[in-house]
Enzyme design. Sequence first.
Site, PDB file in Angstrom:
ATOM      1  N   THR A 142      21.560 -40.295  -0.935  1.00 20.58           N
ATOM      2  CA  THR A 142      21.501 -39.044  -2.314  1.00 20.58           C
ATOM      3  C   THR A 142      23.251 -38.470  -1.853  1.00 20.58           C
ATOM      4  O   THR A 142      23.938 -38.160  -2.766  1.00 20.58           O
ATOM      5  CB  THR A 142      20.881 -38.245  -2.707  1.00 20.58           C
ATOM      6  OG1 THR A 142      18.959 -38.963  -2.954  1.00 20.58           O
ATOM      7  CG2 THR A 142      20.465 -37.117  -3.385  1.00 20.58           C
TER       8      THR A 142
ATOM      9  N   GLU B  45       1.116  -0.933  -0.030  1.00 25.36           N
ATOM     10  CA  GLU B  45      -0.267  -0.271  -0.077  1.00 25.36           C
ATOM     11  C   GLU B  45       0.956   1.051  -0.003  1.00 25.36           C
ATOM     12  O   GLU B  45       0.573   2.335  -0.929  1.00 25.36           O
ATOM     13  CB  GLU B  45      -0.891   0.301   1.396  1.00 25.36           C
ATOM     14  CG  GLU B  45      -1.614  -1.159   1.703  1.00 25.36           C
ATOM     15  CD  GLU B  45      -0.913  -2.413   1.974  1.00 25.36           C
ATOM     16  OE1 GLU B  45       0.336  -2.699   1.562  1.00 25.36           O
ATOM     17  OE2 GLU B  45      -1.668  -2.713   3.107  1.00 25.36           O
TER      18      GLU B  45
ATOM     19  N   TRP C 286      24.448 -36.916 -16.068  1.00 24.60           N
ATOM     20  CA  TRP C 286      22.556 -35.668 -15.918  1.00 24.60           C
ATOM     21  C   TRP C 286      21.067 -36.424 -16.834  1.00 24.60           C
ATOM     22  O   TRP C 286      21.500 -37.061 -17.705  1.00 24.60           O
ATOM     23  CB  TRP C 286      22.735 -34.794 -16.192  1.00 24.60           C
ATOM     24  CG  TRP C 286      23.990 -34.139 -15.512  1.00 24.60           C
ATOM     25  CD1 TRP C 286      25.823 -33.736 -16.152  1.00 24.60           C
ATOM     26  CD2 TRP C 286      24.294 -33.448 -13.880  1.00 24.60           C
ATOM     27  NE1 TRP C 286      26.150 -33.490 -14.784  1.00 24.60           N
ATOM     28  CE2 TRP C 286      25.486 -33.105 -13.742  1.00 24.60           C
ATOM     29  CE3 TRP C 286      22.851 -33.329 -13.532  1.00 24.60           C
ATOM     30  CZ2 TRP C 286      25.692 -32.440 -12.689  1.00 24.60           C
ATOM     31  CZ3 TRP C 286      23.391 -33.232 -12.239  1.00 24.60           C
ATOM     32  CH2 TRP C 286      24.343 -32.246 -12.110  1.00 24.60           C
TER      33      TRP C 286
ATOM     34  N   GLY D 185      16.761 -38.867  -2.198  1.00 21.83           N
ATOM     35  CA  GLY D 185      15.885 -39.621  -3.099  1.00 21.83           C
ATOM     36  C   GLY D 185      14.999 -40.478  -3.174  1.00 21.83           C
ATOM     37  O   GLY D 185      14.178 -40.195  -2.292  1.00 21.83           O
TER      38      GLY D 185
ATOM     39  N   CYS E 218      -1.745  -4.306   6.990  1.00 23.04           N
ATOM     40  CA  CYS E 218      -2.061  -4.440   8.605  1.00 23.04           C
ATOM     41  C   CYS E 218      -2.296  -2.566   9.228  1.00 23.04           C
ATOM     42  O   CYS E 218      -2.680  -1.954   9.231  1.00 23.04           O
ATOM     43  CB  CYS E 218      -0.387  -4.807   8.566  1.00 23.04           C
ATOM     44  SG  CYS E 218       0.303  -3.167   8.087  1.00 23.04           S
TER      45      CYS E 218
ATOM     46  N   ALA F 110      14.231 -35.243 -11.987  1.00 27.08           N
ATOM     47  CA  ALA F 110      14.473 -35.671 -13.146  1.00 27.08           C
ATOM     48  C   ALA F 110      14.246 -36.767 -12.800  1.00 27.08           C
ATOM     49  O   ALA F 110      15.137 -37.710 -12.437  1.00 27.08           O
ATOM     50  CB  ALA F 110      15.845 -34.525 -13.253  1.00 27.08           C
TER      51      ALA F 110
ATOM     52  N   LEU G 277      13.304 -41.445   0.437  1.00 25.27           N
ATOM     53  CA  LEU G 277      13.094 -40.150   0.660  1.00 25.27           C
ATOM     54  C   LEU G 277      11.548 -39.764   0.486  1.00 25.27           C
ATOM     55  O   LEU G 277      10.901 -39.274   0.960  1.00 25.27           O
ATOM     56  CB  LEU G 277      14.439 -38.889   0.789  1.00 25.27           C
ATOM     57  CG  LEU G 277      13.572 -37.814   1.418  1.00 25.27           C
ATOM     58  CD1 LEU G 277      13.382 -37.998   3.607  1.00 25.27           C
ATOM     59  CD2 LEU G 277      14.881 -36.626   1.373  1.00 25.27           C
TER      60      LEU G 277
HETATM   61  N1  LIG Z   1      17.227 -37.741 -10.780  1.00 23.92           N
HETATM   62  C1  LIG Z   1      16.861 -36.909 -10.005  1.00 23.92           C
HETATM   63  O1  LIG Z   1      15.985 -35.831  -9.426  1.00 23.92           O
HETATM   64  C2  LIG Z   1      17.641 -37.938  -8.562  1.00 23.92           C
HETATM   65  C3  LIG Z   1      17.721 -36.855  -7.115  1.00 23.92           C
HETATM   66  C4  LIG Z   1      17.738 -37.026  -6.143  1.00 23.92           C
HETATM   67  C5  LIG Z   1      18.889 -38.151  -6.210  1.00 23.92           C
HETATM   68  N2  LIG Z   1      18.669 -38.816  -7.164  1.00 23.92           N
HETATM   69  C6  LIG Z   1      19.186 -40.586  -6.654  1.00 23.92           C
HETATM   70  O2  LIG Z   1      19.063 -41.397  -6.225  1.00 23.92           O
HETATM   71  C7  LIG Z   1      19.277 -42.320  -5.432  1.00 23.92           C
HETATM   72  C8  LIG Z   1      19.585 -41.788  -3.758  1.00 23.92           C
HETATM   73  O3  LIG Z   1      17.901 -42.243  -3.778  1.00 23.92           O
HETATM   74  P1  LIG Z   1      17.722 -43.088  -2.399  1.00 23.92           P
HETATM   75  O4  LIG Z   1      16.516 -44.222  -2.199  1.00 23.92           O
HETATM   76  O5  LIG Z   1      19.212 -44.271  -2.361  1.00 23.92           O
HETATM   77  O6  LIG Z   1      17.930 -42.472  -0.678  1.00 23.92           O
HETATM   78  P2  LIG Z   1      17.692 -40.943  -0.538  1.00 23.92           P
HETATM   79  O7  LIG Z   1      16.277 -40.889  -0.517  1.00 23.92           O
HETATM   80  O8  LIG Z   1      18.016 -40.171  -0.618  1.00 23.92           O
HETATM   81  O9  LIG Z   1      18.212 -41.454   1.199  1.00 23.92           O
HETATM   82  C9  LIG Z   1      17.215 -42.461   1.994  1.00 23.92           C
HETATM   83  C10 LIG Z   1      18.214 -42.608   3.178  1.00 23.92           C
HETATM   84  O10 LIG Z   1      18.058 -41.202   4.392  1.00 23.92           O
HETATM   85  C11 LIG Z   1      17.893 -41.678   5.619  1.00 23.92           C
HETATM   86  N3  LIG Z   1      16.480 -41.685   6.055  1.00 23.92           N
HETATM   87  C12 LIG Z   1      16.351 -41.477   7.888  1.00 23.92           C
HETATM   88  N4  LIG Z   1      15.720 -41.520   7.501  1.00 23.92           N
HETATM   89  C13 LIG Z   1      14.282 -41.362   6.577  1.00 23.92           C
HETATM   90  C14 LIG Z   1      13.237 -41.244   6.040  1.00 23.92           C
HETATM   91  N5  LIG Z   1      12.148 -41.160   7.860  1.00 23.92           N
HETATM   92  N6  LIG Z   1      12.683 -41.804   5.623  1.00 23.92           N
HETATM   93  C15 LIG Z   1      13.504 -41.910   4.930  1.00 23.92           C
HETATM   94  N7  LIG Z   1      14.162 -42.106   4.184  1.00 23.92           N
HETATM   95  C16 LIG Z   1      15.345 -41.835   5.553  1.00 23.92           C
HETATM   96  C17 LIG Z   1      17.916 -43.479   5.268  1.00 23.92           C
HETATM   97  O11 LIG Z   1      19.270 -43.575   6.204  1.00 23.92           O
HETATM   98  P3  LIG Z   1      19.482 -44.109   7.298  1.00 23.92           P
HETATM   99  O12 LIG Z   1      18.974 -45.034   8.251  1.00 23.92           O
HETATM  100  O13 LIG Z   1      20.657 -44.617   7.069  1.00 23.92           O
HETATM  101  O14 LIG Z   1      19.245 -42.770   7.513  1.00 23.92           O
HETATM  102  C18 LIG Z   1      17.448 -43.613   3.897  1.00 23.92           C
HETATM  103  O15 LIG Z   1      18.259 -45.323   3.479  1.00 23.92           O
HETATM  104  C19 LIG Z   1      20.900 -41.562  -5.992  1.00 23.92           C
HETATM  105  O16 LIG Z   1      21.252 -42.986  -6.967  1.00 23.92           O
HETATM  106  C20 LIG Z   1      20.411 -40.410  -6.319  1.00 23.92           C
HETATM  107  O17 LIG Z   1      21.312 -40.459  -7.569  1.00 23.92           O
HETATM  108  C21 LIG Z   1      18.597 -38.319  -8.058  1.00 23.92           C
END
Ligand SMILES: NC(=O)c1ccc[n+]([C@@H]2O[C@H](COP(=O)([O-])OP(=O)(O)OC[C@H]3O[C@@H](n4cnc5c(N)ncnc54)[C@H](OP(=O)(O)O)[C@@H]3O)[C@@H](O)[C@H]2O)c1
Length: 367
Positions: A201, A47, A175, A300, A80, A159, A303
């Site tokens: 990751t 404003e 990539w 990854g 506000c 991606a 997660l």
């Molecule tokens: N293309 C893309 O956009 C992209 C993006 C990111 C990653 N990536 C690829 O994804 C792969 C990694 O993925 P990922 O699935 O193996 O691993 P992630 O999802 O990166 O990590 C999983 C880890 O996080 C920890 N964690 C702790 N608390 C958690 C919870 N509440 N929920 C989930 N995880 C939890 C666990 O390890 P702890 O038990 O040790 O804590 C679990 O093993 C890699 O190859 C990477 O290159 C690709």
Amino acid sequence: MRYAIELAARGLGRVEPNPTVGAVLADEHLNLLGAGYHERFGGPHAEVNALSDFVDRFEDSGVRQELLANATLYVTLEPCCHYGKTPPCSEAVIGAGVRRVSVGLIDPSPHVAGGGIQQLKKAGIDVSSGLAEEAIRELNAPFLKLLRTGLPWVHVKWAMTLDGKIATRTGASKWISSEVSRQRVHLLRGRMDAIIVGAGTARSDDPLLTVRGLGPRTPTRVVIDSKATLSLDSQLVRTVDDAPVLLAVCESAPAERVDQLRALGVEVIVVGPADGRVDLMMLMQELGRRSMTNLLIEGGGELFGAAFDDGLVDEAHIFVAPKFAGGAGGVTPVGGVGVALIPEGSQLQGQVVEQVGDDVYIRGRLR
Ligand SMILES: NC(=O)c1ccc[n+]([C@@H]2O[C@H](COP(=O)([O-])OP(=O)(O)OC[C@H]3O[C@@H](n4cnc5c(N)ncnc54)[C@H](OP(=O)(O)O)[C@@H]3O)[C@@H](O)[C@H]2O)c1
């Protein structure tokens, strides 16, 4: 009001944890007399900027008074009425001699909540509200969510290949998307309060997670890492002076390791039981307490899976590259438990599909 919304959107990434706000002063034929928006956190409100633009355009105060007789101030959010970082806008509006105000959304913040409108009315100003309210709610969904629930707005971004892999069977993901798509990701990152990845990751990609070029914000880089396994030599740790690094661990994380990471400047918080994993909801609550409004989970698969299973995801940004990775052992974007039947799953709404270089960028909100 539509123009005021357009202006408000320019504040995205710059004003949080404040809402984005735009204001337009127009005469009865909708000729523009003054316009402005809330440009940055701590700066003047919309404003005030619109009214000073009005003064710049019409220097003669007599002319201004004449124009104000038939003018309306369109403002996306209720002005506000309290002293915050700046004086109350209600006083500025009254002081300027505005006669009519059209408010889009009544500010649900406890220190405003209709009080601004009341003050304007008390001063004899004709006030209406509710114009384009839905669009304003949508623009300010992260602000409204944080206010209502104490939780940040969660974006996910990945991606993937055409056959739905975010990494190959060896874990390689560099990539998948093109350079132009990755530039778009940097734009997205630049308006986030935090970027979050899982320990997997962090281990396999050793990512930097900084914003290339200058974005309006410097996001905190968060790793979900129950046992504090983040390498002391990782890119994240080595660049801790460039952008903060926060490690979310469980009670069972080795104390010595936690101390080493802390000594290197990493903030370590315990948000999970000794015998389990990081409690994502607890982490969200903590980040919300820190007034973080927008978070970006970048992977990854495990997660993403947990975030979807816990119903934490608000918005998705997906880049699909015209490539195939194949392999039953490749990483799929969303792991976790998932749903049993398709109607039980989340759905994108209001999705936007855009060609970015060779990739297709799909984004939308979840319902
Ligand atoms: N293309 C893309 O956009 C992209 C993006 C990111 C990653 N990536 C690829 O994804 C792969 C990694 O993925 P990922 O699935 O193996 O691993 P992630 O999802 O990166 O990590 C999983 C880890 O996080 C920890 N964690 C702790 N608390 C958690 C919870 N509440 N929920 C989930 N995880 C939890 C666990 O390890 P702890 O038990 O040790 O804590 C679990 O093993 C890699 O190859 C990477 O290159 C690709």
